[in-house]
Design an enzyme around this catalytic site. Structure first.
Site, PDB file in Angstrom:
ATOM      1  N   GLU A 193     -19.876   5.301   1.174  1.00  0.00           N
ATOM      2  CA  GLU A 193     -19.751   5.273  -0.292  1.00  0.00           C
ATOM      3  C   GLU A 193     -20.627   4.196  -0.938  1.00  0.00           C
ATOM      4  O   GLU A 193     -20.151   3.350  -1.703  1.00  0.00           O
ATOM      5  CB  GLU A 193     -18.262   5.113  -0.669  1.00  0.00           C
ATOM      6  CG  GLU A 193     -17.428   6.260  -0.100  1.00  0.00           C
ATOM      7  CD  GLU A 193     -15.923   6.115  -0.281  1.00  0.00           C
ATOM      8  OE1 GLU A 193     -15.472   5.101  -0.844  1.00  0.00           O
ATOM      9  OE2 GLU A 193     -15.194   7.018   0.149  1.00  0.00           O
TER      10      GLU A 193
ATOM     11  N   ASN B 202     -22.125   8.217   4.637  1.00  0.00           N
ATOM     12  CA  ASN B 202     -21.024   9.099   4.231  1.00  0.00           C
ATOM     13  C   ASN B 202     -20.673   8.845   2.758  1.00  0.00           C
ATOM     14  O   ASN B 202     -20.627   7.691   2.326  1.00  0.00           O
ATOM     15  CB  ASN B 202     -19.819   8.749   5.127  1.00  0.00           C
ATOM     16  CG  ASN B 202     -18.680   9.727   5.054  1.00  0.00           C
ATOM     17  OD1 ASN B 202     -18.882  10.942   5.157  1.00  0.00           O
ATOM     18  ND2 ASN B 202     -17.458   9.217   4.880  1.00  0.00           N
TER      19      ASN B 202
ATOM     20  N   HIS C 145     -13.682  16.238  -0.646  1.00  0.00           N
ATOM     21  CA  HIS C 145     -12.302  16.211  -1.150  1.00  0.00           C
ATOM     22  C   HIS C 145     -12.266  17.124  -2.375  1.00  0.00           C
ATOM     23  O   HIS C 145     -12.655  16.721  -3.469  1.00  0.00           O
ATOM     24  CB  HIS C 145     -11.895  14.778  -1.521  1.00  0.00           C
ATOM     25  CG  HIS C 145     -11.835  13.874  -0.326  1.00  0.00           C
ATOM     26  ND1 HIS C 145     -10.905  14.039   0.671  1.00  0.00           N
ATOM     27  CD2 HIS C 145     -12.600  12.812   0.044  1.00  0.00           C
ATOM     28  CE1 HIS C 145     -11.085  13.119   1.601  1.00  0.00           C
ATOM     29  NE2 HIS C 145     -12.108  12.360   1.256  1.00  0.00           N
TER      30      HIS C 145
ATOM     31  N   GLU D 141     -14.662  14.950   5.574  1.00  0.00           N
ATOM     32  CA  GLU D 141     -13.296  14.583   5.141  1.00  0.00           C
ATOM     33  C   GLU D 141     -12.664  15.706   4.326  1.00  0.00           C
ATOM     34  O   GLU D 141     -11.988  15.470   3.321  1.00  0.00           O
ATOM     35  CB  GLU D 141     -13.319  13.289   4.298  1.00  0.00           C
ATOM     36  CG  GLU D 141     -13.934  12.102   4.997  1.00  0.00           C
ATOM     37  CD  GLU D 141     -13.840  10.797   4.198  1.00  0.00           C
ATOM     38  OE1 GLU D 141     -13.083  10.730   3.212  1.00  0.00           O
ATOM     39  OE2 GLU D 141     -14.539   9.835   4.579  1.00  0.00           O
TER      40      GLU D 141
ATOM     41  N   ASP E 161     -10.573  18.262   2.446  1.00  0.00           N
ATOM     42  CA  ASP E 161      -9.227  18.712   2.076  1.00  0.00           C
ATOM     43  C   ASP E 161      -9.345  19.427   0.741  1.00  0.00           C
ATOM     44  O   ASP E 161     -10.272  19.175  -0.038  1.00  0.00           O
ATOM     45  CB  ASP E 161      -8.159  17.599   2.079  1.00  0.00           C
ATOM     46  CG  ASP E 161      -8.538  16.328   1.346  1.00  0.00           C
ATOM     47  OD1 ASP E 161      -9.407  16.386   0.450  1.00  0.00           O
ATOM     48  OD2 ASP E 161      -7.947  15.270   1.639  1.00  0.00           O
TER      49      ASP E 161
HETATM   50  O1  9MR Z   1      -6.880   8.351   3.714  1.00  0.00           O
HETATM   51  C1  9MR Z   1      -7.143   6.955   3.637  1.00  0.00           C
HETATM   52  C2  9MR Z   1      -5.954   6.216   3.058  1.00  0.00           C
HETATM   53  O2  9MR Z   1      -4.856   6.312   3.941  1.00  0.00           O
HETATM   54  C3  9MR Z   1      -6.316   4.761   2.793  1.00  0.00           C
HETATM   55  O3  9MR Z   1      -5.250   4.142   2.106  1.00  0.00           O
HETATM   56  C4  9MR Z   1      -7.611   4.658   1.974  1.00  0.00           C
HETATM   57  C5  9MR Z   1      -8.060   3.218   1.807  1.00  0.00           C
HETATM   58  O4  9MR Z   1      -8.443   2.648   3.022  1.00  0.00           O
HETATM   59  O5  9MR Z   1      -8.648   5.382   2.613  1.00  0.00           O
HETATM   60  C6  9MR Z   1      -8.376   6.733   2.763  1.00  0.00           C
HETATM   61  O6  9MR Z   1      -9.481   7.362   3.387  1.00  0.00           O
HETATM   62  C7  9MR Z   1     -10.681   7.369   2.606  1.00  0.00           C
HETATM   63  C8  9MR Z   1     -11.855   7.267   3.549  1.00  0.00           C
HETATM   64  O7  9MR Z   1     -11.727   6.140   4.363  1.00  0.00           O
HETATM   65  C9  9MR Z   1     -13.159   7.242   2.786  1.00  0.00           C
HETATM   66  N1  9MR Z   1     -13.286   8.371   1.899  1.00  0.00           N
HETATM   67  C10 9MR Z   1     -12.158   8.608   1.022  1.00  0.00           C
HETATM   68  C11 9MR Z   1     -10.863   8.682   1.833  1.00  0.00           C
HETATM   69  C12 9MR Z   1      -9.701   9.007   0.934  1.00  0.00           C
HETATM   70  O8  9MR Z   1      -9.510   7.974   0.011  1.00  0.00           O
END
Ligand code: 9MR
Length: 442
Positions: free
Chosen positions: A162, A203, A240, A269, A271
Site C-alpha cells: 500500500e 501489493n 476487496h 486478498e 473478498d
Molecule cells: O485482515 C487484517 C485485519 O485483521 C487487521 O486488523 C488489519 C490491520 O493490520 O489488516 C487486515 O489485513 C489487511 C492487509 O494486511 C492489507 N490489505 C488490507 C487488509 C484488510 O484491511
C-alpha cells in the site's frame, strides 16, 4: 462412451456438497497450474494441525497460504532487533509438512508498525528520531533477517504494501519521509539478496481497474522499477470488492498491461462483501450474484498467464475483517459460511476450476470439432464452430504476443515478428470454455 461419461460428470457436479466430495479447489487448480489460497488469521493457531473442520478445509482446498497478521512488523519485531517468530514458524512448519506454498505478508507497510518505529512520527510527520541512515539500516535488517530465515520456504513476498495514495502520489509513510522514495527499490533489492528465488510483489488496493489515477501510478512505477533493473516479479491486486460491482474487463485490461511489461498481476486478498440489509431481503439472489463474481475472478486467472495466483482474505465468514471494518454494514464476503458450509461461491469456483482442468489435461484440446488450427507460412489460422470471444498467443515465458477479444469464428494471425519457438494459443469460446493448444514453431 467417453463423451457420455463426461456429460454425466458435468451434470452431477453442481449437486455435490462439500462433505460429499473428496475433490477440492486445489485438486482442480493444480491441474490448471493455478495457486488457490487463503489468508489464515488467529484462528489458525488454535486449530493448528487438529484435523478440525477449519484445519481440514485449509488442508484440502488451498495450495498457498498467507498470514493475515502474524508477519506484520509490530508482531515480528516488537522491539528493535528482537524478533518473535513463534507464530510465523508455526505457519511455515505447517506449510512445509502439508506441502503448501506461502505468501509472506508484509515486509514494509505504513500500518501495524511497532511503537518503537511509530515513535519516529509526531502527528504523521517525521520528527527526527531516525536519520535516513538509521532507518535504512533498520529496514534492511528487518527484511534480511526475515527473508533469510524463511529462504526456500516462503515463495512469494509482499515486499511493500500500500505505497500509493488514491491520487497516485506516493504515501508519506515514515519510510517514504525519512528514506525517500528509494525505500521501495531498496526493500526489493534487500529481499532479493536474501532469497533470490522468492518472487517479490508490490501489493495494493484500488489498483485493479485499468485507467484510474492510482492504478496508472502503480503501473508506471513498476515500469520504472523494471527499467532500473529492480527485482520485482509482480503486483498484488488486493481485490476487496462489493458484490455486483466488479469491472472484470478493466481488471483484465490491467492484468494484460502488466503482461506486456513482463510482470505478474495476481489476486492477493479477494473478498466480495454483501450489504447486510440486501442479504436480509433476498439472501439467495445475493449469494448467487456473489458466486458468479467469484467465478469471473477465476476466469481472469484462466485468461491471463501472468495471473496464476488467487488468494481470498480468509475463507469463512466467521473470521472476516469486513463486519468490523464496515461498522457491520457489510458481511458474508467469503466462500464458506459461519458454520464452515461451502457457499454457492465455493461451488462456482470449484466448477470453474473443474471445467478448466478438463482443457488443461487435454481432453478438449484434441477435439478438432471445437477448434482447428492451421499454419500456412508465417500465418496461423484458427477456425471454430463456436464463436471465439477471446484469442491469445503467448510466448514460452508467458508473455502476451497477440490478443483479440472480438467475437469471431475465424481469425488469422501473421507471425512476422513472433519468436521462433514454442507458443501457446488460448481461446475462450462463447460457452466460456477455455481451449489451450501448444504450437511448436520451426
Ligand atoms: O485482515 C487484517 C485485519 O485483521 C487487521 O486488523 C488489519 C490491520 O493490520 O489488516 C487486515 O489485513 C489487511 C492487509 O494486511 C492489507 N490489505 C488490507 C487488509 C484488510 O484491511
Amino acid at each position: 462412451m467417453k463423451k457420455q461419461l463426461l456429460l454425466i460428470a458435468l451434470s452431477i457436479y453442481p449437486l455435490l456438497t462439500y462433505s460429499q466430495t473428496q475433490q477440492s479447489l486445489s485438486f482442480y487448480a493444480e491441474k490448471c497450474s493455478i495457486n488457490v489460497g487463503a489468508a489464515v488469521g488467529s484462528a489458525f493457531y488454535s486449530n493448528y494441525n487438529t484435523n478440525s473442520t477449519y484445519d481440514l478445509i485449509i488442508k484440502r482446498n488451498f495450495n498457498i497460504l498467507v498470514p493475515e497478521n502474524e508477519m506484520k512488523f509490530a508482531v515480528i519485531e516488537p522491539t528493535q532487533g528482537n524478533f518473535d517468530f513463534s507464530k510465523s514458524d508455526q505457519l511455515v512448519n505447517y506449510a512445509v509438512a502439508n506441502r503448501k506454498s506461502l505468501r509472506g505478508h508484509t515486509l514494509c507497510w505504513h500500518s501495524r508498525n511497532p511503537a518503537w518505529i511509530e515513535a519516529g512520527l509526531t502527528n504523521g510527520i517525521a520528527n527526527g528520531t531516525f536519520t535516513r541512515t538509521s532507518l535504512m539500516s533498520i529496514l534492511k535488517n528487518h527484511i534480511t533477517t526475515i527473508v533469510t530465515r524463511y529462504k526456500g520456504k516462503i515463495q512469494h513476498w509482499d515486499v511493500v504494501n500500500e505505497a500509493f495514495n488514491t491520487d497516485g502520489t506516493l504515501r508519506t509513510s515514515i519510510w517514504q519521509q525519512v528514506i525517500g522514495n528509494e525505500y521501495i527499490d531498496s526493500a526489493f533489492v534487500w529481499a532479493n539478496r536474501a532469497d533470490p528465488a522468492a518472487k517479490l510483489y508490490l501489493n495494493d488496493f484500488s489498483v485493479e481497474n485499468y485507467g484510474s489515477a492510482k492504478s496508472n501510478a502503480l503501473f508506471n512505477y513498476v515500469k520504472g522499477m523494471k527499467n532500473r533493473n529492480i527485482p520485482i516479479n509482480g503486483v498484488g491486486f488486493q481485490c476487496h470488492f462489493i458484490v455486483n460491482n466488479i469491472q472484470y474487463s478493466k481488471i483484465d485490461q490491467n492484468i494484460k498491461a502488466y503482461a506486456s511489461i513482463g510482470v505478474e498481476a495476481i489476486i492477493t486478498e479477494l473478498d466480495i462483501r454483501i450489504k447486510k440489509t440486501d442479504y436480509e431481503t433476498d439472501s439467495a439472489t445475493q449469494l448467487a450474484t456473489q458466486a458468479e463474481n467469484y467465478r469471473q475472478m477465476i476466469l481472469l486467472c484462466f485468461n491471463n498467464s501472468n495471473c496464476k495466483t488467487i488468494v481470498t482474505w480468509g475463507f469463512t465468514d466467521l473470521y472476516s475483517w469486513i463486519p468490523n471494518f464496515t461498522s457491520n454494514v457489510y458481511d458474508y464476503s467469503l466462500i464458506f459460511d459461519r458454520s464452515y458450509n461451502p457457499k454457492p461461491a465455493y461451488s462456482s469456483m470449484l466448477n470453474e476450476l473443474y471445467l478448466g482442468s478438463l482443457s488443461a489435461n487435454n481432453s478438449i484440446i484434441n477435439d478438432n470439432s471445437t477448434l482447428r488450427v492451421k499454419e500456412i507460412g508465417n500465418k496461423i489460422i484458427i477456425n471454430s464452430d463456436m464463436d471465439m470471444i477471446r484469442c491469445q498467443l503467448f510466448d514460452i515465458h508467458g508473455r502476451l504476443l497477440f490478443n483479440s477479444s472480438s467475437s469471431v469464428k475465424e481469425i488469422e494471425i501473421t507471425l512476422n515478428k513472433m519468436p521462433l519457438s514454442l507458443i501457446v494459443l488460448r481461446v475462450q469460446l462463447s460457452n466460456e470454455q477455455v481451449v489451450v493448444r501448444k504450437i511448436i514453431k520451426q
